[in-house]
Each structure stands twice: as structure tokens, then as C-alpha cells.
Design a protein around this motif. Structure first.
Motif, mmCIF file in Angstrom:
data_model
loop_
_atom_site.group_PDB
_atom_site.id
_atom_site.type_symbol
_atom_site.label_atom_id
_atom_site.label_comp_id
_atom_site.label_asym_id
_atom_site.label_seq_id
_atom_site.Cartn_x
_atom_site.Cartn_y
_atom_site.Cartn_z
ATOM 1 N N PRO A 129 0.793 -1.240 0.000
ATOM 2 C CA PRO A 129 0.000 0.000 0.000
ATOM 3 C C PRO A 129 0.821 1.283 0.000
ATOM 4 C CG PRO A 129 -0.029 -1.051 2.162
ATOM 5 C CD PRO A 129 0.632 -2.025 1.223
ATOM 6 N N SER A 130 2.098 1.230 0.405
ATOM 7 C CA SER A 130 2.880 2.459 0.520
ATOM 8 C C SER A 130 3.646 2.816 -0.741
ATOM 9 C CB SER A 130 3.870 2.339 1.697
ATOM 10 O OG SER A 130 4.774 1.262 1.465
ATOM 11 N N ALA A 131 3.673 1.916 -1.728
ATOM 12 C CA ALA A 131 4.457 2.156 -2.935
ATOM 13 C C ALA A 131 3.763 3.167 -3.838
ATOM 14 C CB ALA A 131 4.668 0.849 -3.684
ATOM 15 N N GLU A 132 4.556 3.838 -4.679
ATOM 16 C CA GLU A 132 4.000 4.807 -5.626
ATOM 17 C C GLU A 132 3.227 4.076 -6.716
ATOM 18 O OE1 GLU A 132 5.553 8.274 -8.744
ATOM 19 O OE2 GLU A 132 6.911 7.375 -7.280
ATOM 20 N N PRO A 133 2.008 4.480 -7.015
ATOM 21 C CA PRO A 133 1.208 3.784 -8.029
ATOM 22 C C PRO A 133 1.869 3.875 -9.406
ATOM 23 C CG PRO A 133 -0.165 5.250 -6.702
ATOM 24 C CD PRO A 133 1.264 5.577 -6.379
ATOM 25 N N PRO A 134 1.791 2.807 -10.192
ATOM 26 C CA PRO A 134 2.316 2.866 -11.558
ATOM 27 C C PRO A 134 1.467 3.777 -12.427
ATOM 28 C CG PRO A 134 1.159 0.804 -11.208
ATOM 29 C CD PRO A 134 1.204 1.489 -9.874
ATOM 30 N N LYS A 135 2.117 4.399 -13.405
ATOM 31 C CA LYS A 135 1.366 5.272 -14.328
ATOM 32 C C LYS A 135 0.773 4.483 -15.487
ATOM 33 C CE LYS A 135 3.970 9.542 -13.391
ATOM 34 N NZ LYS A 135 4.779 8.982 -12.271
ATOM 35 N N THR A 136 1.512 3.466 -15.946
ATOM 36 C CA THR A 136 1.047 2.684 -17.096
ATOM 37 C C THR A 136 1.231 1.201 -16.803
ATOM 38 O OG1 THR A 136 3.248 2.893 -18.112
ATOM 39 C CG2 THR A 136 1.545 4.469 -18.802
ATOM 40 N N TRP A 137 0.250 0.415 -17.223
ATOM 41 C CA TRP A 137 0.250 -1.031 -16.919
ATOM 42 C C TRP A 137 -0.254 -1.768 -18.147
ATOM 43 C CZ3 TRP A 137 -0.581 -2.962 -11.367
ATOM 44 C CH2 TRP A 137 -0.608 -4.361 -11.310
ATOM 45 N N LEU A 138 0.488 -2.787 -18.590
ATOM 46 C CA LEU A 138 0.075 -3.637 -19.706
ATOM 47 C C LEU A 138 -0.205 -5.036 -19.177
ATOM 48 C CD1 LEU A 138 -0.327 -4.145 -22.772
ATOM 49 C CD2 LEU A 138 2.098 -4.785 -22.868
ATOM 50 N N ASP A 139 -1.435 -5.492 -19.361
ATOM 51 C CA ASP A 139 -1.821 -6.844 -18.964
ATOM 52 C C ASP A 139 -1.810 -7.725 -20.209
ATOM 53 O OD1 ASP A 139 -2.717 -8.822 -17.131
ATOM 54 O OD2 ASP A 139 -4.762 -8.577 -17.901
ATOM 55 N N VAL A 140 -0.827 -8.611 -20.290
ATOM 56 C CA VAL A 140 -0.645 -9.475 -21.460
ATOM 57 C C VAL A 140 -1.451 -10.755 -21.254
ATOM 58 C CG1 VAL A 140 1.029 -10.658 -22.925
ATOM 59 C CG2 VAL A 140 1.652 -8.518 -21.789
ATOM 60 N N GLY A 141 -2.215 -11.132 -22.281
ATOM 61 C CA GLY A 141 -3.132 -12.252 -22.139
ATOM 62 C C GLY A 141 -4.356 -11.841 -21.338
ATOM 63 N N THR A 142 -4.820 -10.631 -21.574
ATOM 64 C CA THR A 142 -5.881 -10.049 -20.740
ATOM 65 C C THR A 142 -7.247 -10.660 -20.960
ATOM 66 O OG1 THR A 142 -6.655 -7.891 -19.932
ATOM 67 C CG2 THR A 142 -6.619 -8.201 -22.327
ATOM 68 N N GLY A 143 -7.442 -11.399 -22.064
ATOM 69 C CA GLY A 143 -8.760 -11.972 -22.329
ATOM 70 C C GLY A 143 -9.801 -10.882 -22.519
ATOM 71 N N HIS A 144 -10.826 -10.889 -21.693
ATOM 72 C CA HIS A 144 -11.892 -9.889 -21.764
ATOM 73 C C HIS A 144 -11.648 -8.722 -20.815
ATOM 74 C CE1 HIS A 144 -14.781 -13.271 -23.285
ATOM 75 N NE2 HIS A 144 -13.840 -12.951 -24.159
ATOM 76 N N GLY A 145 -10.456 -8.663 -20.223
ATOM 77 C CA GLY A 145 -10.087 -7.504 -19.414
ATOM 78 C C GLY A 145 -10.636 -7.498 -18.005
ATOM 79 N N HIS A 146 -10.943 -8.662 -17.439
ATOM 80 C CA HIS A 146 -11.511 -8.683 -16.095
ATOM 81 C C HIS A 146 -10.494 -8.244 -15.036
ATOM 82 C CE1 HIS A 146 -14.452 -11.364 -18.168
ATOM 83 N NE2 HIS A 146 -15.289 -10.644 -17.445
#
Length: 368
Positions: A129-146
């Protein structure tokens, strides 16, 4: 006084029987040419380390869609890598994936994935919880994006992109589960347009589907910015239940799963690519359904199949009644297996080799 609306009526959705009947001619045309054309030549060496010391791990059938074919997993005696051999080629992958995640299987699989919010939320909180949030995230094999849909509730300011090779990723973008849906091959796209674009790349139960896991890892290296993180979760082929349950171990998922990486092999490859592994988890990723899955696959192995487009004709009423009777008879075993999974195996998931999956978090310390 009633009034009849002149508004056009929405066409009724085809029934499952009508959908199967419409798909059957294409399936039967494919099967008329035989299933042998769906496979590459059998390998005599390990695709991971090159050793020729191979032994058969198991041989099985498609217990999920009941499509024809036999599938073999071999294990390397040197590095313990497990892989499908002979492996499905491009035509085979298209045939056996057809109507599994999309098409006929879209609603059923979508409902399963949509009910895993707690799992997705825990995956997203890999940094604490204390880490800086990422600005960009790529989910590979995301399927329908759940997963991205849930992860954005943890990181509302993060841009989530999803990548997949099926049209499910386009559905993920249309429904707003991802900010951008990217369809295609990750190794090719990472080389062409995604280099250095992301703070996080996630691959949750994706590498086992890949024809070349090493190429996927190199692609992740290219797509990440220095200091970015790679999250990988895969089935653990060294799980005790993988050997105990044999072909009825659910994570083998034949014929879709092509490669199974022991964690030592993955860590070594990540190190060679310039990653630093900062976390390895076994308890949290474990989906404790080993006994339930084994009973379910055993039942599927003996009951007559439900109507499917890969069958030459619909099953008759007698076979349908027999299927219903056997499914009812299996209910007590399914309930017992579920109880044992939850009360006995789940508390032991982090102990020894009970966990059926593992997760690795690695930091990218320099550009590719």
C-alpha cells in the motif's frame, strides 16, 4: 385499450442447439481432414535446455470441449521443463481455442473470470500500500479484461492497456475494462511499438499458453521502463498433485497449455535477461481446486458428451438421459472434493509443493 408498438423488436438470441447446429458444418469440414495436421513434428530435444533426455509425463484427451485428438506432455530429465510434444501448430491452436474463450464459450468463461474480484485485487497490490502507483500497466493475455477492470479500483490513476491475440481484447476496450485493447503477438508488438512504454507488465496464466515463453519474456523486457516490474503467474509443474492426479490435474489444461516452467528455470532466465527477482509466492497464487478438478475431469471422461459442433450429430435422447443420471450421481463426490479442497488443502497451500501455481515479481533495472 391496448396499443401495439411500432418499434422494431430485438431478434431473439439463438438457442444453444441452434448455435451448435450452425457451427457443425465448419467443424466437420475441419475434422474430415484428420487431426494429425494440427500438430508439428515431434521434438527429440527439450525446447528449454536442449537435452535429449525426455520422458513421457502423460497422455490425455480434450476433457473440456470433447474435441477429438490425443495430446502428450513430455518432461525433460535435465531441467524438468514440461511441454506438449508434439505441439499444436497454428491451425491446431485455432481449432482447439475456437469457442473456448470466445464464441460459444464466451459467456461461461466470462462468468468464471468475472467472479474473481478478490483474486484480481490481491494480484494488483503486489507493491504494497505504501508504494508509488504505476502510471502505465500492460496486462498481457488479458482476455476480456476482467483483471484490469478490478485493478483500476486499486490504482484509479493508472492507465491500463490489455493485449491478447483474440477478439476478446476488443470487447475489453469497448466495455471500458481497459483503456486500450491491443490485439496481436506480444513479441512482435514489443519490438515495433511498445518498447519502453510501461511501468508494469503482467502475465497472469499466460506463459503456459505461449509457443515460445522466452520470446514473451524478452518482449516484456523491451516493453518495460527501467525500474518497472514484471508480474508472472503460472501453474507449478512440480506441485505434488500434478504427479498424484496425473492426467486429471486441472492445470494441465490440454490442449491449450503448451509449456510448464519450474520456478528455478524461470528465475534463471529472468536473471539472464537483466531482471532482479524481488518476490516469489506460492501460497497466494494457489487456486485450491485440485480435488474438485480431478473429480470433474474424471466425470467428463466417462459421461457421454453434451451436444457440441465437433460431434457429427446431436446425441440421442437415451445418451442425454444417461448423461444427466451420471452427473447427478457425481454430485456427492463433487461436494466432498470441494470440502476437502477448502478445509484441508487451502490451509496447506504455502507448505512444500502443495501449491498448484506460483507468482514471481521481477524488477527491470536497465533498458533492453
Amino acid at each position: 385499450m391496448s396499443r401495439t408498438s411500432d418499434a422494431p423488436r430485438t431478434p431473439a438470441k439463438p438457442s444453444r442447439a441452434e448455435t451448435v447446429a450452425a457451427l457443425r458444418p465448419r467443424y466437420q469440414a475441419d475434422l474430415a481432414r484428420g487431426t494429425g495436421r494440427f500438430f508439428e513434428p515431434r521434438r527429440t530435444d527439450c525446447p528449454w535446455c536442449g537435452s535429449t533426455r525426455l520422458k513421457r509425463r502423460l497422455r490425455t484427451r480434450d476433457r473440456y470441449q470433447s474435441k477429438p485428438g490425443r495430446f502428450t506432455l513430455d518432461a525433460c530429465a535435465e531441467c524438468r521443463h514440461v511441454f506438449q510434444n508434439p505441439r499444436l501448430n497454428g491451425d491446431g491452436l485455432e481449432f482447439y481455442y475456437r469457442d473456448f474463450y470466445d464464441g460459444m464459450g464466451e459467456i461461461e468463461l466470462g462468468n468464471i473470470f468475472a467472479g474473481r474480484d478478490k483474486v484480481y485485487r490481491r494480484r494488483a497490490m503486489f507493491q504494497g500500500p505504501s508504494a508509488e502507483p504505476p502510471k502505465t500497466w500492460l496486462d498481457v493475455g488479458t482476455g476480456h479484461g476482467h483483471f484490469p477492470a478490478v485493478a483500476r479500483t486499486v490504482f484509479p490513476g493508472t492507465r491500463f492497456d490489455g493485449l491478447d491475440f483474440t477478439d476478446g481484447v476488443e470487447l475489453a476496450e469497448r466495455t471500458g475494462r481497459v483503456d486500450r485493447g491491443i490485439r496481436g503477438s506480444f513479441p512482435e508488438l514489443a519490438e515495433e511499438s511498445l518498447a519502453g512504454s510501461y511501468d508494469v507488465v503482467s502475465m497472469f496464466h499466460y506463459l503456459e499458453h505461449s509457443t515460445d515463453p522466452r520470446a514473451e519474456l524478452r518482449a516484456a523486457r523491451r516493453a518495460l521502463r527501467p525500474g518497472g516490474h514484471l508480474l508472472i503467474e503460472v501453474p507449478d509443474p512440480e506441485c505434488w498433485f500434478a504427479r498424484l492426479l496425473g492426467r486429471f490435474w486441472l492445470p494441465w489444461l490440454q490442449p491449450q497449455h503448451l509449456h510448464f516452467l519450474p520456478v528455478a528455470n524461470l528465475r534463471k532466465e529472468l536473471d539472464a535477461l537483466g531482471f532482479t527477482v524481488i518476490a516469489e509466492e506460492h501460497r497466494a497464487p494457489s487456486d485450491t481446486v485440485d480435488l474438485l478438478g480431478a473429480v470433474w475431469l474424471s466425470v467428463n471422461a466417462v459421461i457421454p458428451p453434451d451436444d457440441a459442433p465437433s460431434l457429427p450429430r446431436p446425441p440421442g435422447r437415451a445418451r442425454w438421459l444417461l448423461r444427466c443420471a451420471l452427473l447427478l450421481a457425481a454430485v456427492p463426490a463433487l461436494i466432498l472434493a470441494t470440502t476437502l479442497d477448502r478445509l484441508l488443502l487451502k490451509p496447506l497451500a504455502g507448505w512444500g509443493k502443495v501449491s498448484n501455481a506460483y507468482r514471481v515479481v521481477a524488477r527491470c533495472d536497465a533498458p533492453m
